[in-house]
Design a protein around this motif. Structure first.
Motif, PDB file in Angstrom:
ATOM      1  N   UNK A  29     -11.395  -6.458  -1.412  1.00  0.00           N
ATOM      2  CA  UNK A  29     -10.412  -6.387  -2.498  1.00  0.00           C
ATOM      3  C   UNK A  29      -9.607  -5.098  -2.429  1.00  0.00           C
ATOM      4  N   UNK A  30     -10.294  -3.994  -2.122  1.00  0.00           N
ATOM      5  CA  UNK A  30      -9.606  -2.710  -2.034  1.00  0.00           C
ATOM      6  C   UNK A  30      -8.572  -2.705  -0.924  1.00  0.00           C
ATOM      7  N   UNK A  31      -8.951  -3.205   0.256  1.00  0.00           N
ATOM      8  CA  UNK A  31      -8.024  -3.206   1.392  1.00  0.00           C
ATOM      9  C   UNK A  31      -6.834  -4.130   1.108  1.00  0.00           C
ATOM     10  N   UNK A  32      -7.091  -5.298   0.541  1.00  0.00           N
ATOM     11  CA  UNK A  32      -5.995  -6.203   0.207  1.00  0.00           C
ATOM     12  C   UNK A  32      -5.023  -5.545  -0.760  1.00  0.00           C
ATOM     13  N   UNK A  33      -5.557  -4.804  -1.733  1.00  0.00           N
ATOM     14  CA  UNK A  33      -4.689  -4.112  -2.690  1.00  0.00           C
ATOM     15  C   UNK A  33      -3.864  -3.029  -2.008  1.00  0.00           C
ATOM     16  N   UNK A  34      -4.476  -2.299  -1.072  1.00  0.00           N
ATOM     17  CA  UNK A  34      -3.740  -1.255  -0.340  1.00  0.00           C
ATOM     18  C   UNK A  34      -2.603  -1.867   0.483  1.00  0.00           C
ATOM     19  N   UNK A  35      -2.888  -2.999   1.120  1.00  0.00           N
ATOM     20  CA  UNK A  35      -1.870  -3.647   1.942  1.00  0.00           C
ATOM     21  C   UNK A  35      -0.717  -4.139   1.072  1.00  0.00           C
ATOM     22  N   UNK A  36      -1.036  -4.828  -0.011  1.00  0.00           N
ATOM     23  CA  UNK A  36       0.009  -5.389  -0.864  1.00  0.00           C
ATOM     24  C   UNK A  36       0.811  -4.303  -1.577  1.00  0.00           C
ATOM     25  N   UNK A  37       0.214  -3.127  -1.764  1.00  0.00           N
ATOM     26  CA  UNK A  37       0.919  -2.027  -2.425  1.00  0.00           C
ATOM     27  C   UNK A  37       1.753  -1.195  -1.462  1.00  0.00           C
ATOM     28  N   UNK A  38       1.594  -1.421  -0.158  1.00  0.00           N
ATOM     29  CA  UNK A  38       2.312  -0.621   0.829  1.00  0.00           C
ATOM     30  C   UNK A  38       3.787  -1.011   0.837  1.00  0.00           C
ATOM     31  N   UNK A  39       4.650  -0.039   0.581  1.00  0.00           N
ATOM     32  CA  UNK A  39       6.071  -0.324   0.425  1.00  0.00           C
ATOM     33  C   UNK A  39       6.688  -0.871   1.706  1.00  0.00           C
ATOM     34  N   UNK A  40       6.309  -0.321   2.853  1.00  0.00           N
ATOM     35  CA  UNK A  40       6.871  -0.780   4.115  1.00  0.00           C
ATOM     36  C   UNK A  40       6.437  -2.214   4.413  1.00  0.00           C
ATOM     37  N   UNK A  41       5.171  -2.534   4.109  1.00  0.00           N
ATOM     38  CA  UNK A  41       4.707  -3.901   4.309  1.00  0.00           C
ATOM     39  C   UNK A  41       5.465  -4.866   3.400  1.00  0.00           C
ATOM     40  N   UNK A  42       5.702  -4.454   2.173  1.00  0.00           N
ATOM     41  CA  UNK A  42       6.387  -5.338   1.231  1.00  0.00           C
ATOM     42  C   UNK A  42       7.797  -5.684   1.693  1.00  0.00           C
ATOM     43  N   UNK A  43       8.541  -4.690   2.215  1.00  0.00           N
ATOM     44  CA  UNK A  43       9.917  -5.004   2.603  1.00  0.00           C
ATOM     45  C   UNK A  43       9.982  -5.648   3.987  1.00  0.00           C
ATOM     46  N   UNK A  44       8.938  -5.474   4.804  1.00  0.00           N
ATOM     47  CA  UNK A  44       8.916  -6.112   6.123  1.00  0.00           C
ATOM     48  C   UNK A  44       8.446  -7.557   6.045  1.00  0.00           C
ATOM     49  N   UNK A  45       7.417  -7.810   5.235  1.00  0.00           N
ATOM     50  CA  UNK A  45       6.796  -9.140   5.188  1.00  0.00           C
ATOM     51  C   UNK A  45       7.239  -9.982   4.001  1.00  0.00           C
ATOM     52  N   UNK A  46       7.734  -9.351   2.928  1.00  0.00           N
ATOM     53  CA  UNK A  46       8.065 -10.075   1.694  1.00  0.00           C
ATOM     54  C   UNK A  46       6.902 -10.982   1.290  1.00  0.00           C
ATOM     55  N   UNK A  47       5.689 -10.422   1.151  1.00  0.00           N
ATOM     56  CA  UNK A  47       4.504 -11.284   0.978  1.00  0.00           C
ATOM     57  C   UNK A  47       4.428 -11.912  -0.405  1.00  0.00           C
TER      58      UNK A  47
END
Length: 220
Positions: free
Chosen positions: A58-76
């Motif tokens: 759960x912690x790692x998933x939250x870190x990934x989803x909160x990462x700004x670069x991941x959000x704009x690259x993947x639009x998850x």
């Protein structure tokens, strides 16, 4: 689009993950592979029924989803449950493409988050195959590579030590990889303009185009 994101996990996060992994049961990785990938998959994965990893998952998933670069690259929109993989000396994962659907969810974007210092093991590169050739990736602990789930890829044989990674997939709000890349470029440009010049007419025009393209392409 393929992108490397550094420091997704902090040193404290990595310590928590490694402590949990030391108490986790690992099983044959072929249990989660499709019928063809099962022929080339030779690694071990954390037992999905083992509750030891639930807090760090759960912690790692939250870190990934909160990462700004991941959000704009993947639009998850949504992540699959994360897989914790262990590849020991003599193990590898041959060339394959990921399943298009996992648990009923479309997989648009794949990612691999590295957990070990690169010097602690030999081999184990994630090799992404393209028309331009093979791209072998081996990152510092806490860093992650994000790439389209449509690509052929493999994990090179580990010849010394042990490789631990977290693998996962995202359903994107924007299904098409080329559209995601255009949105990423526009978002990166507008942020650069804002940091350099503050809010300006040019910033507003790019922001309008970005927002309207996202309205046009997003599947909510």
């Amino acid at each position: 689009m393929q992108i490397v994101i550094a420091d997704v996990l902090s040193a404290e996060d990595l310590d928590a993950v490694r402590e949990a992994l030391a108490r986790t049961r690992f099983v044959d990785g072929r249990a989660t592979a499709g019928f063809a990938a099962r022929e080339v998959k030779h690694n071990r994965q954390a037992d999905a029924t083992d509750k030891v990893l639930d807090p760090v998952r759960s912690m790692v998933a939250a870190r990934i989803m909160a990462n700004d670069l991941f959000r704009i690259a993947a639009r998850p929109k949504q992540l699959t449950p994360l897989l914790f993989s262990r590849t020991e000396a003599g193990m590898q994962y041959g060339e394959h493409v990921d399943d298009a659907l996992m648990g009923g969810m479309r997989t648009d974007v794949a990612f691999t988050l590295f957990l070990d210092d690169p010097e602690s093991y030999d081999g184990g590169e994630l090799v992404i195959v393209s028309a331009a050739g093979d791209d072998a990736i081996k990152l510092p602990a806490g860093s992650m590579v994000v790439y389209p789930a449509t690509t052929l890829h493999r994990v090179a044989e580990v010849t010394r030590g042990v490789r631990h990674v977290i693998a996962g997939w995202a359903r994107s709000l924007v299904r098409d990889a080329a559209q995601r890349e255009l949105l990423f470029d526009l978002d990166t440009a507008r942020r650069t303009i804002f940091m350099r010049d503050g809010k300006s007419h040019e910033f507003d025009l790019i922001s309008k185009s970005l927002a309207n393209l996202l309205r046009m392409w997003a599947e909510d």
